[in-house]
Scaffold this motif. Structure first.
Motif, PDB file in Angstrom:
ATOM      1  N   VAL A 182      76.264  31.133 -19.212  1.00  0.00           N
ATOM      2  CA  VAL A 182      75.628  29.818 -19.268  1.00  0.00           C
ATOM      3  C   VAL A 182      74.232  29.867 -18.665  1.00  0.00           C
ATOM      4  N   LEU A 183      74.134  30.515 -17.497  1.00  0.00           N
ATOM      5  CA  LEU A 183      72.887  30.498 -16.756  1.00  0.00           C
ATOM      6  C   LEU A 183      71.897  31.545 -17.230  1.00  0.00           C
ATOM      7  N   ASN A 184      72.377  32.549 -17.949  1.00  0.00           N
ATOM      8  CA  ASN A 184      71.490  33.608 -18.430  1.00  0.00           C
ATOM      9  C   ASN A 184      71.774  33.865 -19.900  1.00  0.00           C
ATOM     10  N   PRO A 185      71.444  32.933 -20.774  1.00  0.00           N
ATOM     11  CA  PRO A 185      71.800  33.048 -22.190  1.00  0.00           C
ATOM     12  C   PRO A 185      71.148  34.225 -22.888  1.00  0.00           C
ATOM     13  N   GLN A 186      70.138  34.857 -22.270  1.00  0.00           N
ATOM     14  CA  GLN A 186      69.497  35.987 -22.939  1.00  0.00           C
ATOM     15  C   GLN A 186      70.445  37.168 -23.113  1.00  0.00           C
ATOM     16  N   GLY A 187      71.437  37.267 -22.206  1.00  0.00           N
ATOM     17  CA  GLY A 187      72.393  38.358 -22.317  1.00  0.00           C
ATOM     18  C   GLY A 187      71.705  39.713 -22.407  1.00  0.00           C
ATOM     19  N   LEU A 188      70.825  39.964 -21.447  1.00  0.00           N
ATOM     20  CA  LEU A 188      69.970  41.140 -21.501  1.00  0.00           C
ATOM     21  C   LEU A 188      70.740  42.410 -21.816  1.00  0.00           C
ATOM     22  N   PHE A 189      71.834  42.654 -21.101  1.00  0.00           N
ATOM     23  CA  PHE A 189      72.580  43.890 -21.297  1.00  0.00           C
ATOM     24  C   PHE A 189      73.626  43.758 -22.393  1.00  0.00           C
ATOM     25  N   ALA A 190      74.269  42.592 -22.450  1.00  0.00           N
ATOM     26  CA  ALA A 190      75.322  42.420 -23.442  1.00  0.00           C
ATOM     27  C   ALA A 190      74.782  42.571 -24.855  1.00  0.00           C
ATOM     28  N   ASP A 191      73.543  42.191 -25.073  1.00  0.00           N
ATOM     29  CA  ASP A 191      72.954  42.306 -26.410  1.00  0.00           C
ATOM     30  C   ASP A 191      72.818  43.747 -26.860  1.00  0.00           C
ATOM     31  N   LEU A 192      72.930  44.682 -25.946  1.00  0.00           N
ATOM     32  CA  LEU A 192      72.887  46.084 -26.325  1.00  0.00           C
ATOM     33  C   LEU A 192      74.216  46.552 -26.890  1.00  0.00           C
ATOM     34  N   GLY A 193      75.220  45.682 -26.858  1.00  0.00           N
ATOM     35  CA  GLY A 193      76.526  46.069 -27.348  1.00  0.00           C
ATOM     36  C   GLY A 193      77.329  46.853 -26.336  1.00  0.00           C
ATOM     37  N   MET A 194      76.937  46.761 -25.042  1.00  0.00           N
ATOM     38  CA  MET A 194      77.625  47.498 -23.994  1.00  0.00           C
ATOM     39  C   MET A 194      78.439  46.549 -23.125  1.00  0.00           C
ATOM     40  N   LYS A 195      79.520  47.067 -22.598  1.00  0.00           N
ATOM     41  CA  LYS A 195      80.350  46.290 -21.685  1.00  0.00           C
ATOM     42  C   LYS A 195      79.548  45.964 -20.434  1.00  0.00           C
ATOM     43  N   TYR A 196      79.603  44.713 -20.013  1.00  0.00           N
ATOM     44  CA  TYR A 196      78.805  44.250 -18.879  1.00  0.00           C
ATOM     45  C   TYR A 196      79.717  43.579 -17.865  1.00  0.00           C
ATOM     46  N   VAL A 197      79.536  43.924 -16.590  1.00  0.00           N
ATOM     47  CA  VAL A 197      80.277  43.303 -15.506  1.00  0.00           C
ATOM     48  C   VAL A 197      79.271  42.812 -14.473  1.00  0.00           C
ATOM     49  N   GLY A 198      79.392  41.540 -14.103  1.00  0.00           N
ATOM     50  CA  GLY A 198      78.513  41.051 -13.051  1.00  0.00           C
ATOM     51  C   GLY A 198      77.936  39.689 -13.337  1.00  0.00           C
ATOM     52  N   PRO A 199      77.033  39.262 -12.466  1.00  0.00           N
ATOM     53  CA  PRO A 199      76.541  39.993 -11.289  1.00  0.00           C
ATOM     54  C   PRO A 199      77.530  39.952 -10.132  1.00  0.00           C
ATOM     55  N   ILE A 200      77.532  41.017  -9.356  1.00  0.00           N
ATOM     56  CA  ILE A 200      78.417  41.175  -8.212  1.00  0.00           C
ATOM     57  C   ILE A 200      77.577  41.147  -6.939  1.00  0.00           C
ATOM     58  N   ASP A 201      78.125  40.540  -5.890  1.00  0.00           N
ATOM     59  CA  ASP A 201      77.467  40.566  -4.593  1.00  0.00           C
ATOM     60  C   ASP A 201      77.517  41.990  -4.063  1.00  0.00           C
ATOM     61  N   GLY A 202      76.385  42.651  -4.014  1.00  0.00           N
ATOM     62  CA  GLY A 202      76.331  44.042  -3.613  1.00  0.00           C
ATOM     63  C   GLY A 202      76.610  44.287  -2.155  1.00  0.00           C
ATOM     64  N   HIS A 203      76.755  43.234  -1.358  1.00  0.00           N
ATOM     65  CA  HIS A 203      77.076  43.387   0.058  1.00  0.00           C
ATOM     66  C   HIS A 203      78.527  43.012   0.355  1.00  0.00           C
ATOM     67  N   ASP A 204      79.311  42.839  -0.703  1.00  0.00           N
ATOM     68  CA  ASP A 204      80.749  42.584  -0.606  1.00  0.00           C
ATOM     69  C   ASP A 204      81.461  43.839  -1.095  1.00  0.00           C
ATOM     70  N   ILE A 205      81.887  44.690  -0.162  1.00  0.00           N
ATOM     71  CA  ILE A 205      82.456  45.991  -0.539  1.00  0.00           C
ATOM     72  C   ILE A 205      83.655  45.815  -1.456  1.00  0.00           C
ATOM     73  N   GLU A 206      84.524  44.856  -1.137  1.00  0.00           N
ATOM     74  CA  GLU A 206      85.737  44.673  -1.931  1.00  0.00           C
ATOM     75  C   GLU A 206      85.410  44.252  -3.355  1.00  0.00           C
ATOM     76  N   ALA A 207      84.443  43.357  -3.501  1.00  0.00           N
ATOM     77  CA  ALA A 207      84.069  42.904  -4.835  1.00  0.00           C
ATOM     78  C   ALA A 207      83.433  44.035  -5.648  1.00  0.00           C
ATOM     79  N   VAL A 208      82.582  44.823  -4.996  1.00  0.00           N
ATOM     80  CA  VAL A 208      81.943  45.936  -5.708  1.00  0.00           C
ATOM     81  C   VAL A 208      82.992  46.968  -6.101  1.00  0.00           C
ATOM     82  N   GLU A 209      83.927  47.265  -5.197  1.00  0.00           N
ATOM     83  CA  GLU A 209      84.983  48.227  -5.516  1.00  0.00           C
ATOM     84  C   GLU A 209      85.797  47.775  -6.725  1.00  0.00           C
ATOM     85  N   TYR A 210      86.142  46.509  -6.728  1.00  0.00           N
ATOM     86  CA  TYR A 210      86.944  45.994  -7.841  1.00  0.00           C
ATOM     87  C   TYR A 210      86.187  46.143  -9.158  1.00  0.00           C
ATOM     88  N   ALA A 211      84.911  45.785  -9.160  1.00  0.00           N
ATOM     89  CA  ALA A 211      84.120  45.875 -10.387  1.00  0.00           C
ATOM     90  C   ALA A 211      83.985  47.325 -10.852  1.00  0.00           C
TER      91      ALA A 211
END
Length: 634
Positions: free
Chosen positions: A234-263
């Motif tokens: 919704v907030l980033n309709p450009q889909g910068l990475f998704a438009d490449l046809g690649m699987k995209y995960v994020g954005p993730i809080d890079g200072h949350d170890i558990e969240a980054v590990e899960y992703a």
């Protein structure tokens, strides 16, 4: 014993609890601040990737799974987690820990990458190679958002996106900055997610909801990340990475170890290329770095570990600041003068020009090839571009200098900062290749000024040239004392002249001071000398060839590569003119020289006045057969 003291390798991270991981992260930050404040180095980028690097080493099996950092200066935490914490006090010192990944240091360092935008190509090649050999490995490339401005990244991405089962994870480390705030379309595309408060507010609500659940569990995490993905769309309709046809995960809080590990775990299990978009804060955990407006302590010298204030005493004016003032002066004189930088406004000294002429200053991101050809276009339109860049980075745009600027006879001035031996940044950053490369370019004019006055004069001369590329090069550090000429000879400066001279010493750039010292030592031994600075080093002044013919021995001294360097060009011109006087070129040997101080590396290269004078004494003595060889130099 601290958690950090117990980390001998990535496997030691496996049994730590979430609380212990958070404590480890704090210990790593404290160690970084203490040690890098003492040695200097890339502090801000490493403070920003502490949790991310911990998560990477918990999810992936390094070195079986290669982890490649783009750019390598953000690998300090990786070094600490792979058993090198004890060496951190030696960072960037002679014989100590490199400021970049180093294969000589550890099997965990696959690529000694210290130039931006190369990691994805390395990673794509590694992943393809492992797959062809039937080896089950995952390759991880950690790419800063600044590196995404480089064209090579997108060339790699174009190939990666077409390979559905390539075992490759791309971690987009998005902190909004390279040296300074990241520029261009990539930054604009990421900005909505990075800055929109609706995303932050809803994400905080989701976190509170999940954290209040007695057992978080996999389902809660999947729900959280699913909603985040929807918010992102919704907030980033450009889909910068998704438009490449690649699987995209994020954005993730890079200072949350558990969240980054899960992703990262989810991405690893996908079985094909995945982009994991991680948001981090440069300088995280160090208030002085976060609040530093210029570059958030991207690279620091020795600083106070509490206040962040520099400990350096005033050692004189830097070459970069002399250029900055000179460019501003020329800009006021010439309305057609424009400045171009590749994401290095402050490091190359363009900031003063930009403050006065923002509409005439262009930051193109980490895209040196584009910078050069764009400058050719600016020149063709009637402007005169000044492209300020580190010497080591002009290597990346040699084809554009040759074919787009020189072939088209466009007046573009290249100002190469950090030319010659730079010191602590090591082999990738020594600016020793530019003279060998640029000397091949037809019509190119090059100045290597010896002091501040000559730098100012050289820039004034270079920007007047409208039909060929012009180059100025100068080293990192402070400008030495002024070296006035005692005479001039058809555009050249004679720095010292003795009656009936036997040896001609030619000094280029800051090595003119060394040439004078050599001349003094030879004169003290009764060997009369002439010392000359050619002022404009390329093309070779025909008068210099004539002067050479008046001597018994010619010595050239430069802080660039000796193969194909300025001395080699002079020797070639002397041969072509039939001048048979022997010439000895003193320059930087063609090798990858390790990190150390500039003076240490120059001495190792045989570029001290003592070493050069000894050669001259021995050579003259052999010619004379007069026993002078036994004279001991002071």
């Amino acid at each position: 014993m601290s958690h950090l003291d117990r980390i001998r390798g990535p496997k030691d991270l496996g049994d730590l609890s979430p609380r212990e991981l958070a404590e480890l992260a704090a210990e790593i930050r404290a160690s970084l601040i203490t040690n890098v404040s003492a040695t200097g180095g890339h502090l801000g980028p490493n403070l920003g990737v502490v949790e991310l690097t911990i998560a990477l080493h918990r999810v992936f099996d390094s070195p079986t799974d290669p982890i490649i950092f783009d750019v390598g200066h953000q690998a300090y935490v990786h070094k600490m987690l792979t058993g090198r914490t004890g060496q951190l006090p030696t960072l960037r010192q002679r014989g100590g820990l490199s400021g970049y990944p180093s294969r000589a240091e550890s099997e965990h360092d696959w690529v000694e990458n210290s130039h931006a935008s190369t990691a994805l190509s390395w990673a794509e090649g590694l992943a393809k190679g492992f797959r062809l050999q039937g080896v089950d490995r995952t390759v991880v490339a950690v790419v800063g958002d600044g590196a995404l401005t480089g064209g090579m990244t997108w060339e790699a991405m174009n190939n990666i996106s077409a390979d559905d089962d390539l075992p490759l994870i791309i971690v987009a480390n998005d902190n909004g900055r390279s040296y300074t705030p990241t520029v261009g379309g990539v930054a604009r595309a990421l900005s909505p997610v990075r800055t929109d408060r609706r995303y932050e507010d809803v994400l905080d609500l989701l976190r509170r909801s999940v954290s209040s659940t007695p057992v978080i569990g996999k389902a809660a995490y999947e729900w959280l990340h699913g909603v985040k993905a929807g918010l992102k769309d919704v907030l980033n309709p450009q889909g910068l990475f998704a438009d490449l046809g690649m699987k995209y995960v994020g954005p993730i809080d890079g200072h949350d170890i558990e969240a980054v590990e899960y992703a990262l775990t989810q991405a690893k299990g996908y079985g094909g290329p995945v982009i994991v978009h991680v948001r981090t804060q440069k300088g995280h955990g160090f208030t002085a770095a976060v609040n530093h407006e210029e570059d958030q302590f991207h690279a620091v010298g020795q600083i106070d570990p509490v206040t962040g204030k520099s400990k350096a005493t005033s050692g004189g004016t830097s070459w970069t600041s002399v250029f900055a003032d000179a460019l501003l002066h020329e800009g006021k004189q010439h309305p057609g003068l424009v400045a171009v930088t590749a994401a290095m406004m402050y490091p190359t000294g363009l900031h003063k020009f930009h403050q006065t002429f923002p509409e005439r200053t262009f930051d193109v991101g980490i895209a040196e090839q584009h910078a050069v050809t764009s400058a050719a276009g600016l020149a063709a339109s009637g402007m005169h571009p000044v492209v300020a860049i580190y010497s080591t980075f002009v290597n990346r745009a040699f084809d554009q200098v040759l074919m787009d600027v020189a072939l088209h006879k466009q007046g573009v001035t290249f100002v190469l900062d950090r030319a010659g031996i730079t010191g602590p940044d090591g082999p990738s950053h020594h600016g020793m290749w530019d003279l060998s490369l640029l000397g091949l370019v037809p019509g190119l004019q090059l100045w290597a000024p010896r002091d501040a006055t000559r730098l100012t004069e050289a820039l004034a001369a270079a920007v007047q040239v409208s039909d060929a590329p012009t180059v100025l090069r100068f080293p990192k550090g402070t400008v030495g004392e002024e070296l006035p000429a005692v005479a001039t000879r058809k555009g050249m400066d004679v720095l010292a002249a003795a009656a009936e001279p036997r040896v001609l010493v030619v000094g280029y750039g800051p090595m003119a001071a060394v040439a004078l010292q050599v001349g003094e030592q030879l004169d003290a031994q009764g060997i009369s000398t002439t010392v000359i600075d050619p002022v404009r080093a390329l093309p070779v002044n025909p008068e210099l060839v004539e002067v050479a013919a008046e001597h018994e021995l010619v010595i050239s001294i430069e802080d660039g590569g000796e193969v194909g360097g300025l001395g080699a060009r002079l020797a070639q011109e002397m041969r072509a003119a039939g001048v048979s006087v022997p010439l000895r070129e003193f320059g930087v040997p063609q090798a990858f020289h390790d990190h150390a101080s500039r003076d240490e590396v120059l001495a190792e290269c045989g570029l001290s006045a003592q070493q050069i004078a000894r050669y001259a004494v021995e050579t003259v003595s052999r010619s004379d057969h007069a026993g002078v060889a036994e004279v001991t130099l002071p």
